[in-house]
Design an enzyme around this catalytic site. Structure first.
Site, PDB file in Angstrom:
ATOM      1  N   ARG A 108      61.631  89.088 -92.242  1.00  0.00           N
ATOM      2  CA  ARG A 108      61.583  87.663 -92.561  1.00  0.00           C
ATOM      3  C   ARG A 108      60.280  87.062 -92.059  1.00  0.00           C
ATOM      4  O   ARG A 108      59.808  87.421 -90.979  1.00  0.00           O
ATOM      5  CB  ARG A 108      62.742  86.931 -91.878  1.00  0.00           C
ATOM      6  CG  ARG A 108      64.089  87.309 -92.389  1.00  0.00           C
ATOM      7  CD  ARG A 108      65.162  86.533 -91.682  1.00  0.00           C
ATOM      8  NE  ARG A 108      65.036  86.659 -90.231  1.00  0.00           N
ATOM      9  CZ  ARG A 108      65.782  85.991 -89.369  1.00  0.00           C
ATOM     10  NH1 ARG A 108      66.674  85.137 -89.801  1.00  0.00           N
ATOM     11  NH2 ARG A 108      65.641  86.172 -88.080  1.00  0.00           N
ATOM     12  N   THR A 112      59.115  80.593 -92.331  1.00  0.00           N
ATOM     13  CA  THR A 112      59.977  80.176 -93.449  1.00  0.00           C
ATOM     14  C   THR A 112      61.346  80.854 -93.423  1.00  0.00           C
ATOM     15  O   THR A 112      62.274  80.390 -94.078  1.00  0.00           O
ATOM     16  CB  THR A 112      59.324  80.520 -94.801  1.00  0.00           C
ATOM     17  OG1 THR A 112      59.253  81.959 -94.919  1.00  0.00           O
ATOM     18  CG2 THR A 112      57.922  79.936 -94.903  1.00  0.00           C
ATOM     19  N   ASP A 206      68.215  88.033 -81.189  1.00  0.00           N
ATOM     20  CA  ASP A 206      67.622  88.919 -82.202  1.00  0.00           C
ATOM     21  C   ASP A 206      68.124  90.335 -81.945  1.00  0.00           C
ATOM     22  O   ASP A 206      67.728  90.977 -80.966  1.00  0.00           O
ATOM     23  CB  ASP A 206      66.096  88.856 -82.125  1.00  0.00           C
ATOM     24  CG  ASP A 206      65.434  89.630 -83.259  1.00  0.00           C
ATOM     25  OD1 ASP A 206      65.797  90.816 -83.469  1.00  0.00           O
ATOM     26  OD2 ASP A 206      64.569  89.071 -83.940  1.00  0.00           O
ATOM     27  N   ASP A 209      65.412  93.096 -81.604  1.00  0.00           N
ATOM     28  CA  ASP A 209      64.646  93.000 -80.354  1.00  0.00           C
ATOM     29  C   ASP A 209      65.470  93.465 -79.162  1.00  0.00           C
ATOM     30  O   ASP A 209      64.965  94.161 -78.274  1.00  0.00           O
ATOM     31  CB  ASP A 209      64.193  91.553 -80.118  1.00  0.00           C
ATOM     32  CG  ASP A 209      62.891  91.244 -80.840  1.00  0.00           C
ATOM     33  OD1 ASP A 209      62.161  92.188 -81.195  1.00  0.00           O
ATOM     34  OD2 ASP A 209      62.608  90.047 -81.048  1.00  0.00           O
TER      35      ASP A 209
HETATM   36  C1  PRP Z   1      66.672  89.838 -88.872  1.00  0.00           C
HETATM   37  C2  PRP Z   1      67.908  90.695 -88.960  1.00  0.00           C
HETATM   38  C3  PRP Z   1      68.209  90.647 -90.439  1.00  0.00           C
HETATM   39  C4  PRP Z   1      67.767  89.262 -90.840  1.00  0.00           C
HETATM   40  C5  PRP Z   1      68.948  88.337 -91.016  1.00  0.00           C
HETATM   41  O1  PRP Z   1      65.584  90.581 -89.270  1.00  0.00           O
HETATM   42  O2  PRP Z   1      67.693  91.980 -88.483  1.00  0.00           O
HETATM   43  O3  PRP Z   1      67.473  91.610 -91.160  1.00  0.00           O
HETATM   44  O4  PRP Z   1      66.934  88.786 -89.783  1.00  0.00           O
HETATM   45  O5  PRP Z   1      68.556  87.062 -91.372  1.00  0.00           O
HETATM   46  P1  PRP Z   1      68.788  86.414 -92.817  1.00  0.00           P
HETATM   47  O6  PRP Z   1      70.212  86.689 -93.182  1.00  0.00           O
HETATM   48  O7  PRP Z   1      68.534  84.952 -92.595  1.00  0.00           O
HETATM   49  O8  PRP Z   1      67.805  87.036 -93.769  1.00  0.00           O
HETATM   50  P2  PRP Z   1      64.083  90.277 -88.896  1.00  0.00           P
HETATM   51  O9  PRP Z   1      63.316  89.953 -90.129  1.00  0.00           O
HETATM   52  O10 PRP Z   1      64.018  89.275 -87.781  1.00  0.00           O
HETATM   53  O11 PRP Z   1      63.565  91.695 -88.447  1.00  0.00           O
HETATM   54  P3  PRP Z   1      64.147  92.825 -87.447  1.00  0.00           P
HETATM   55  O12 PRP Z   1      65.119  93.610 -88.255  1.00  0.00           O
HETATM   56  O13 PRP Z   1      62.921  93.585 -87.089  1.00  0.00           O
HETATM   57  O14 PRP Z   1      64.777  92.154 -86.282  1.00  0.00           O
END
Ligand code: PRP
Length: 221
Positions: A108, A112, A206, A209
């Site tokens: 993400r 945004t 997170d 993380d």
């Molecule tokens: C986080 C999580 C999901 C997503 C969920 O990923 O792991 O993939 O956000 O959010 P959403 O339903 O609003 O799309 P992130 O992009 O933070 O990366 P990560 O997997 O490296 O933690």
């Protein structure tokens, strides 16, 4: 909330809530976070496998009697959404050592919160398989729907996708139910709401993380 017939919430037992209490604590050590979240991941994977089709199969037991049983009646594979989804891979290998595993990298945008697809590599015959889509967090559902669409583009049937998810928001569940209604979802918790930053409340921070140790504190981000 009404979760819809395709949402399978794990039984909210005292043990499951006790595990969630450990891992949601902002002071939980990384070691405990990994250990206890993996216990929940195991339950999620078992529940996801329960949703696959089975066919009748009889076997003869050691005492010569017939056991009228079942066997898996489909080919499966798994696709973790990198990065957090990879936290589920080791547990899956425990229950299904030879499983084929594709990869989708979606991140993400920090501001945004919109998902961006960077990479995909899927089994060549994925269109003929049921797919365990491994995505621990369902917040806005943007990432999950983007991942589902990668699978649909590859020819996977929508009702052959089992979204294996650790915690979900009511908003995210409603969005998947509305936009990709045949996708099945297994989750261990449904949160109260999303806040203005698209974080789940009470939430877990997170997941990626905390699981992989890329924050100092492991606290809410
Ligand atoms: C986080 C999580 C999901 C997503 C969920 O990923 O792991 O993939 O956000 O959010 P959403 O339903 O609003 O799309 P992130 O992009 O933070 O990366 P990560 O997997 O490296 O933690």
């Amino acid at each position: 909330m009404t979760t819809g017939h395709n949402v399978h919430l794990l039984p909210q037992t005292d043990q499951l809530r006790a595990i969630h209490t450990i891992i949601r604590d902002r002071h939980c050590s990384r070691q405990d976070f990994v250990f206890y979240s993996r216990r929940v991941i195991r339950l999620l994977l078992e529940a996801g496998l329960d949703l696959l089709p089975f066919a009748k199969k009889d076997v003869i037991t050691p005492v010569g009697a017939t056991y009228q049983g079942l066997e898996f009646a489909t080919k499966i594979c798994a696709v973790p959404v990198i990065r957090a989804g990879e936290a589920m891979e080791a547990e899956l290998r425990e229950v299904h050592p030879g499983i084929r595993i594709g990869k989708i990298l979606i991140q993400r945008d920090k501001q945004t919160k919109l998902p961006h697809l960077y990479y995909k590599h899927l089994p060549a015959d994925i269109a003929n398989r049921h797919v365990l889509l491994l995505e621990p967090m369902l917040a806005t559902a943007g990432s999950a729907i983007a991942a589902v669409d990668v699978l649909l583009d590859a020819g996977v049937q929508e009702d052959h996708i089992i979204l294996t998810n650790f915690i979900s928001s009511p908003e995210g569940l409603r969005r998947v139910a509305t936009e990709r209604p045949r996708v099945k979802i297994v989750t261990s918790a449904i949160e109260d709401r999303l806040n203005e930053h698209a974080f789940m409340i009470p939430g877990i921070g997170d997941f990626g993380d905390r699981f992989f140790g890329t924050t100092d504190s492991g606290a809410v981000t």
